[in-house]
Design an enzyme around this catalytic site. Structure first.
Site: not given
Length: 399
Positions: A174, A374
């Site tokens: 990320s 994610h």
């Protein structure tokens, strides 16, 4: 919306207290909920080291190290070095909060690597400065710009000096990829010290981001500051730890806590180890600055990969010697790069990933995992065989 969320939390707390008093069923609390990262590493039988590193602008960062695995402790020779960098609102615990056979930090150590884990300024373990305190606004005047410009060079150079190695493998998740793309494209000398860049759920553009974070990002800057202040954003706290160990250990509420983990990122609850939810929620969120969140807000509004906009031509000129924020060009980065993305990732959207792939000059590998969101990259039950083994194979191929 803020009052509704507060009301929900109050109801959960009251219901939990009533449930406990009347003998409601709780699952056992994992001992790691009250441990720091070094203690978690030692708990699983791995050697643990901790270092403090000072950046050029005075921030003091914590680095965690697993110098070798449980299976190769007798091998005293130098090992290839891996640096793991967490994402937004996270910390180094992300890499070791699953079981030992499913956490990337432990798997890499047992595979023969010297594993280092970074902590960005302002999170739970990097809240010190040479001259500033966390009570001062100046301490929190940073975004992912400074993490790329100061945190990564300080951490990586310290690791290389300590180990005597010339290069490291860099694994970012990320925002850990965001600062990697900035640092390795803007600082050529640092880029030469990266053997290979492993970008997990990379975030550069957020043009197609469907996360609720994108909706927050469209709010005016003044409103965001009015809601959250000028200092820290979502730090770990005693109250969050209490929720993790009392609310999230309740049989009925455990699934709700798991779903809250997915609220910002996408849903794949079947791939989450529900028995570890209390460990996740007592370490994450780990905090960042409101200014960092404003920077992400600007990325949503302006749809540009650029430095922080200080809000006026005069302020931008003071910081950048030009009246507008400089843009970052991923194409300037020559580091060999492998990318993994998720088909259900709300933050690193498929369309944004496709744009990024065209900008990576030295792309050596890309795989999209259709069902993943994610957080599957750090906590997914199937991550060891769908991702981590492939990372190790690529590291050995490019050693």
């Amino acid at each position: 919306m803020k009052m509704r969320f507060l009301g929900l939390v109050v109801c959960l707390v009251l219901w939990t207290l009533h449930s406990e008093a009347s003998g409601g069923k709780l699952t056992a609390v994992n001992p790691e909920t009250n441990m720091n990262v070094s203690e978690i590493i030692s708990y699983w039988g791995f050697p643990s080291e901790e270092y403090l590193v000072e950046t050029e602008d005075g921030y003091i960062l914590c680095l965690n190290r697993i110098p070798h695995g449980r299976k190769n402790h007798s091998d005293k020779g130098p090992k290839p070095v891996v640096f793991l960098q967490h994402g937004l609102l996270a910390d180094s615990s992300n890499w070791v909060t699953n079981l030992a056979n499913s956490s990337l930090g432990f798997i890499l150590a047992d595979a023969g690597f010297d594993v280092w884990m970074g902590n960005s300024r302002g999170n739970t373990w990097s809240r010190k400065h040479k001259t500033l305190s966390v009570s001062q606004d100046e301490f929190w005047a940073f975004s992912y710009d400074e993490m790329a410009k100061y945190d990564l060079p300080a951490s990586i150079n310290f690791i290389l000096n300590k180990t005597g190695q010339e290069q490291v493998y860099y694994v970012g998740h990320s925002q850990g990829t965001t600062i990697g793309f900035i640092a390795f494209s803007q600082i050529p000398e640092l880029a030469k010290r990266i053997k290979m860049f492993f970008a997990l759920a990379p975030v550069v553009s957020v043009d197609f981001c469907t996360s609720p974070m994108a909706k927050l990002g469209r709010l005016p800057d003044l409103l965001i500051k009015d809601l959250f202040g000028d200092k820290e954003f979502l730090p770990q706290s005693a109250f969050l730890k209490w929720l993790g160990t009392h609310v999230c250990t309740h049989v009925i509420l455990k699934e709700l806590c798991g779903n809250l983990c997915f609220l910002l990122c996408g849903f794949n609850e079947r791939n989450l180890n529900m028995s570890r939810v209390d460990v996740y929620t007592t370490h994450s969120p780990a905090g960042t600055s409101v200014q960092n969140m404003l920077h992400w807000s600007q990325a949503v509004k302006f749809q540009k990969f650029q430095a922080f906009d200080w809000g006026s031509s005069a302020k931008n000129y003071f910081h950048y010697n030009q009246s507008y924020p400089p843009t970052y060009n991923v194409k300037d980065m020559l580091v060999p790069t492998a990318v993994w993305s998720g088909g259900h990732d709300w933050l690193a959207d498929v369309y944004d990933i496709n744009i990024l792939l065209t900008q990576i000059t030295n792309l050596v590998f890309h795989e999209s995992i259709p069902e993943w969101e994610h957080l599957d990259f750090i906590w997914g039950l199937d991550a060891p065989w769908r991702l981590y083994n492939k990372i190790i194979n690529l590291m050995k191929k490019y050693q």
